[in-house]
Scaffold this motif. Structure first.
Motif, PDB file in Angstrom:
ATOM      1  N   SER A   3       0.777  -1.190   0.146  1.00  0.00           N
ATOM      2  CA  SER A   3      -0.013  -0.074   0.039  1.00  0.00           C
ATOM      3  C   SER A   3       0.981   1.216   0.117  1.00  0.00           C
ATOM      4  O   SER A   3       0.297   2.198  -0.421  1.00  0.00           O
ATOM      5  CB  SER A   3      -0.840  -0.041   1.254  1.00  0.00           C
ATOM      6  OG  SER A   3      -0.043   0.226   2.357  1.00  0.00           O
ATOM      7  N   MET A  51      -5.232   3.565  -0.615  1.00  0.00           N
ATOM      8  CA  MET A  51      -4.807   2.347  -0.410  1.00  0.00           C
ATOM      9  C   MET A  51      -4.066   2.310   0.817  1.00  0.00           C
ATOM     10  O   MET A  51      -4.504   1.044   1.374  1.00  0.00           O
ATOM     11  CB  MET A  51      -3.243   2.530  -1.212  1.00  0.00           C
ATOM     12  CG  MET A  51      -3.559   2.642  -2.846  1.00  0.00           C
ATOM     13  SD  MET A  51      -4.290   0.947  -3.655  1.00  0.00           S
ATOM     14  CE  MET A  51      -2.806  -0.256  -3.051  1.00  0.00           C
ATOM     15  N   SER A 151     -12.755   0.987  -4.200  1.00  0.00           N
ATOM     16  CA  SER A 151     -11.861   1.391  -5.271  1.00  0.00           C
ATOM     17  C   SER A 151     -12.601   2.270  -6.252  1.00  0.00           C
ATOM     18  O   SER A 151     -12.025   3.009  -7.158  1.00  0.00           O
ATOM     19  CB  SER A 151     -11.018   0.092  -6.019  1.00  0.00           C
ATOM     20  OG  SER A 151     -12.102  -0.739  -6.358  1.00  0.00           O
TER      21      SER A 151
END
Length: 221
Positions: A3, A51, A151
């Motif tokens: 991430s 993220m 997302s």
């Protein structure tokens, strides 16, 4: 670790891909390279907290499955101390990554004092996403499905730039709409309506964060 490095890798990709995309798809159109840099820059700015927030959500789910969160809740550290640690650290990581990612990608035009109030709002997306995943999903498997839904918010910078219609206010249910739309509105200077817009965005983020905190506590107990 993924991430943290994913936004950096995306920044490197866009740094070299943007000129090629400009020639391949936008040459001869009204969509200039500066427009392209603005949209992609905002996308990168949002990618970092998304993220980090998703990975933090997986950690919260993992520790919920293992009963770690509930075990800590009965210690002097308490659940509030646990959440403060779990949600503050990712925000700090997002803050430290935000500007380096833009600089690596070559989108330094976005780095101005004007972005600071919107950057703070964008950073709040990290705990909101983490708590949303941890409170909606029952386990890590469901967390993967929720992460796919989360997302989708990455298309917001593209959508609000190209679609200038009152119906786009529907996207206001998604927290990232407020800082990104606010940034675009204030590009030509601040007006009273812009201040009201930003204030509404701040209140919405705080209410969303409070609601998700309460929901996560109920899910833990």
């Amino acid at each position: 670790m993924i991430s943290i490095f994913a936004p950096i890798l995306m920044a490197l990709f866009f740094r070299f891909a943007t000129p090629m995309l400009d020639v391949a798809f936008f040459e001869g159109t009204t969509f200039t390279s500066s427009d392209q840099k603005l949209v992609i820059g905002l996308l990168l700015l949002l990618t970092t907290p998304v993220m980090i927030g998703m990975m933090s959500g997986f950690i919260l789910l993992d520790e919920k499955d293992e009963g770690i969160a509930m075990s800590i809740a009965v210690t002097p550290f308490q659940l509030k101390g646990y959440l403060l640690y779990r949600l503050t650290l990712p925000m700090i990581i997002s803050l430290l990554l935000a500007f380096p990612v833009l600089m690596i990608g070559g989108f330094t035009e976005i780095i101005t004092l004007r972005i600071l109030p919107f950057l703070l709002l964008i950073l709040v997306e990290t705990p909101i996403i983490a708590l949303f995943m941890a409170s909606v999903a029952e386990n890590k498997v469901e967390g993967l499905a929720v992460a796919k839904v989360v997302s989708i918010i990455l298309v917001i910078p593209i959508a609000i730039y190209f679609v200038d219609h009152p119906a786009m206010m529907i996207a206001g249910v998604l927290p990232p709409y407020w800082p990104l739309k606010g940034y675009l509105l204030t590009m030509n200077g601040w007006h009273l309506v812009d201040y009201l817009f930003v204030l509404t965005g701040i209140l919405y983020h705080l209410l969303m964060l409070l609601y998700l905190l309460k929901r996560y506590e109920r899910a833990i107990r």
